[in-house]
Write an enzyme that holds these catalytic residues in place. Structure first.
Site, PDB file in Angstrom:
ATOM      1  N   CYS A  20      67.526  27.825  95.223  1.00 38.15           N
ATOM      2  CA  CYS A  20      68.603  28.659  95.765  1.00 38.15           C
ATOM      3  C   CYS A  20      69.775  27.805  96.226  1.00 38.15           C
ATOM      4  O   CYS A  20      70.910  28.253  96.209  1.00 38.15           O
ATOM      5  CB  CYS A  20      68.065  29.508  96.907  1.00 38.15           C
ATOM      6  SG  CYS A  20      67.222  28.545  98.157  1.00 38.15           S
ATOM      7  N   GLU A  47      66.016  31.774 108.819  1.00 35.58           N
ATOM      8  CA  GLU A  47      64.622  31.360 108.902  1.00 35.58           C
ATOM      9  C   GLU A  47      64.564  29.946 109.474  1.00 35.58           C
ATOM     10  O   GLU A  47      65.581  29.282 109.611  1.00 35.58           O
ATOM     11  CB  GLU A  47      63.981  31.344 107.510  1.00 35.58           C
ATOM     12  CG  GLU A  47      63.764  32.738 106.930  1.00 35.58           C
ATOM     13  CD  GLU A  47      62.911  32.718 105.673  1.00 35.58           C
ATOM     14  OE1 GLU A  47      63.068  31.795 104.862  1.00 35.58           O
ATOM     15  OE2 GLU A  47      62.094  33.634 105.510  1.00 35.58           O
ATOM     16  N   GLU A  60      67.010  36.163 102.429  1.00 29.19           N
ATOM     17  CA  GLU A  60      67.414  34.849 101.914  1.00 29.19           C
ATOM     18  C   GLU A  60      67.699  35.047 100.438  1.00 29.19           C
ATOM     19  O   GLU A  60      66.769  35.261  99.656  1.00 29.19           O
ATOM     20  CB  GLU A  60      66.281  33.824 102.095  1.00 29.19           C
ATOM     21  CG  GLU A  60      65.904  33.537 103.527  1.00 29.19           C
ATOM     22  CD  GLU A  60      66.908  32.658 104.243  1.00 29.19           C
ATOM     23  OE1 GLU A  60      67.885  32.222 103.621  1.00 29.19           O
ATOM     24  OE2 GLU A  60      66.709  32.434 105.443  1.00 29.19           O
ATOM     25  N   ASN A 106      60.296  30.600  92.552  1.00 33.16           N
ATOM     26  CA  ASN A 106      60.712  29.207  92.330  1.00 33.16           C
ATOM     27  C   ASN A 106      59.951  28.212  93.205  1.00 33.16           C
ATOM     28  O   ASN A 106      59.661  27.112  92.754  1.00 33.16           O
ATOM     29  CB  ASN A 106      62.226  29.051  92.483  1.00 33.16           C
ATOM     30  CG  ASN A 106      62.708  29.424  93.851  1.00 33.16           C
ATOM     31  OD1 ASN A 106      62.234  30.377  94.442  1.00 33.16           O
ATOM     32  ND2 ASN A 106      63.643  28.672  94.384  1.00 33.16           N
TER      33      ASN A 106
END
Ligand code: NAD
Length: 492
Positions: A288, A466, A254, A156
């Site tokens: 996301c 992250e 993630e 994405n």
């Protein structure tokens, strides 16, 4: 260095070698037109082995990890400069592979360049620590790289997702083997070239396109991969975590989301609806953190729905490079079918499709995987479309009565990535922000992200954080060092 690149068949990057392989080549398809962009060489298990051996040798030579931090930072800074200098190429590669509109691709290139710049600064300034000692010795915590890190990314936002992993992993002194998504392999390959041009030692960044079942599987199972950093779907993440558990290596995940976006009746409704529209329809909902479950206080439900439907219907869906395009296609034809089947499930489960719910009409859309911005109301919080991550331009709207009802509904999900709340009451904003089970809470805004702020998910949305200064620590292991100031003075 060999650069036997071909417009027809893109090579992979191992060390400073551009390796072409005809067998099983991937076909990169432009989702806006259905046209073949190019084919891409794929790494099988033998090439994964070669790439990991190259990375391991580069890590073991210690050239990179022992380079003084300010010098390593200069290389990261030059990668940032190189990304900016090649911005048009990079934005175009992402656009033709995943269909995001031109303005968003450009913004993501700028963001990736800023990520390398940020981690250059972190690399230069983040030190070891002297810890309080309990005797006549110096005690400290030093941080060391793992060696070879596998980075596995989704389609994405390859530009930003890959920078978010590669920059801190390199700043930490590791060698990286990147396996980009099979849908978007070209951005990573171009950044690999830019990194070599910037003076990154060969073998410190290797880029291996391929599928998850072939290239990804060989990479995560490789004995010399010492850490895995993954962004992608929760099912894949669970599998990768299981492999990492067997191998006893650390993993950062993630994963997916089904983020609640909340509007209280005291909110500035126009600003809130604008935030909701950006939060779900930007990038065709393939984010996301997309705010895909909209909870609206019952007293303003009708007003919000009216504004939201009007805004959804006015979004300009077009070819990604068309002037003024606000939403391009979704990233592929199979992906669109999945979105359609979830919208069909919503209809079966008594949902009312108030906007979209179909492909756009017109000749320019016929060959691409376009889908209209879609608003669905009337579903229960248990409906399939409310529970599953759709990863498309679809928002499900649900009413709530009070704070307790809201929190119970919003947290009733396996995911916990992001959330947003619109209210004029700052005390309520604080209560809601603390009660939501999510790694990110936006208050009277949505989708604003800073590389300086750690990011990651609660529950099944991930493990680890992250970004931020501590994003470098994700890619390091700490070592306690005790240094006697008086060798005669051993503990009793
Ligand atoms: P995916 O899980 O299908 O694939 C992600 C990557 O994993 C790809 O490179 C794929 O080839 C690889 N892969 C698949 N199976 C593998 C295996 N067995 N071993 C090793 N690698 C394997 O996800 P996707 O469809 O590419 O991306 C969409 C998903 O990513 C969504 O769920 C989205 O929410 C998530 N995502 C999360 C974040 C975040 O930061 N939390 C960001 C972007 C996307």
């Amino acid at each position: 260095m060999s650069t036997s690149s071909s417009d027809q068949l893109k090579p992979m990057l191992i060390g400073d070698q551009w390796v072409v392989r005809e067998d099983d080549a991937l076909e990169s398809i432009n989702p806006a037109t259905g046209a073949l962009n190019y084919r891409v060489s794929v790494a099988d298990a033998a090439l994964v082995d070669e790439a990991v051996a190259t990375a391991r040798a580069a890590a073991a030579s210690r050239t990179w990890r022992d380079m003084l931090p300010h010098v390593r930072a200069q290389v990261l800074g030059r990668i940032s400069d190189g990304i900016r200098a090649n911005a048009e190429e990079l934005a175009r590669l992402q656009m033709i592979e995943n269909g995001k509109v031109w303005s968003e691709c450009q913004a993501q290139v700028a963001s990736a360049a800023a990520t390398y710049r940020y981690y250059a600064a972190v690399c230069e300034t983040l030190g070891a620590e002297v810890t309080p000692s309990r005797g006549d010795y110096l005690s400290m915590t030093a941080y060391e790289p793992y060696g070879v890190v596998a980075a596995i990314t989704p389609w994405n936002s390859p530009m930003t997702m890959e920078a978010q992993k590669i920059a801190p992993a390199l700043a930490a002194g590791n060698a990286v083997v990147l396996k980009p998504s099979e849908v978007t392999p070209a951005v990573g390959l171009a950044v690999g070239r830019i990194a070599l041009e910037a003076g990154l030692p060969p073998g410190i960044l290797n880029v291996l396109p391929g599928t998850g079942s072939q290239t990804g599987k060989a990479l995560i199972g490789h004995r010399d991969v010492r850490m895995i950093s993954f962004t992608g779907g929760t099912i894949t993440g669970r599998h990768i975590a299981a492999v990492a558990a067997q191998r006893l290596i650390p993993v950062a995940l993630e994963l997916g989301g089904k983020s609640p976006h909340i509007i209280f009746d005291d909110a500035n409704l126009q600003a809130a609806v604008d935030g909701v529209v950006d939060g779900i329809f930007e990038g065709s909902g393939q984010s996301c953190v997309a705010g895909s479950r909209l909870f609206v206080q019952r007293s303003v439900l009708d007003q919000v729905l009216e504004r939201l439907v009007a805004r959804a219907n006015s979004i300009r869906v077009d070819l990604p490079d068309a002037q003024g395009a606000q939403m391009g296609p979704v990233a592929g034809f199979r992906h669109r079918e999945r979105i359609e089947s979830l919208v069909d499930s919503a209809r079966r489960e008594k949902g009312e499709v108030l906007a979209g719910g179909r492909r756009p009409e017109g000749e320019r859309f016929e060959r691409g995987s376009f889908y209209l911005p879609t608003v669905i109301a009337g579903l229960s919080n248990q409906a399939t479309a409310v529970r599953e991550e759709i990863f498309g331009p679809v928002v499900c709207v649900l009413p709530f009565d009070d704070e307790d009802d809201l929190i119970a509904q919003a947290n009733d999900t396996v995911f916990g990535l992001a959330s947003g709340v619109w209210t004029a009451n700052y005390q309520r904003a604080w209560r809601i922000a603390r009660a939501l089970e999510a790694g990110v809470v936006w208050i009277n805004t949505y989708k604003q992200l800073s590389i300086a702020t750690p990011f990651g998910g609660f529950k099944e949305s991930g493990i680890g954080r992250e970004k931020g200064v501590t994003g470098v620590r994700l890619y390091q292991q700490s070592k306690g060092i005790y240094w006697s100031m008086n060798p005669a003075n051993l503990p009793a």
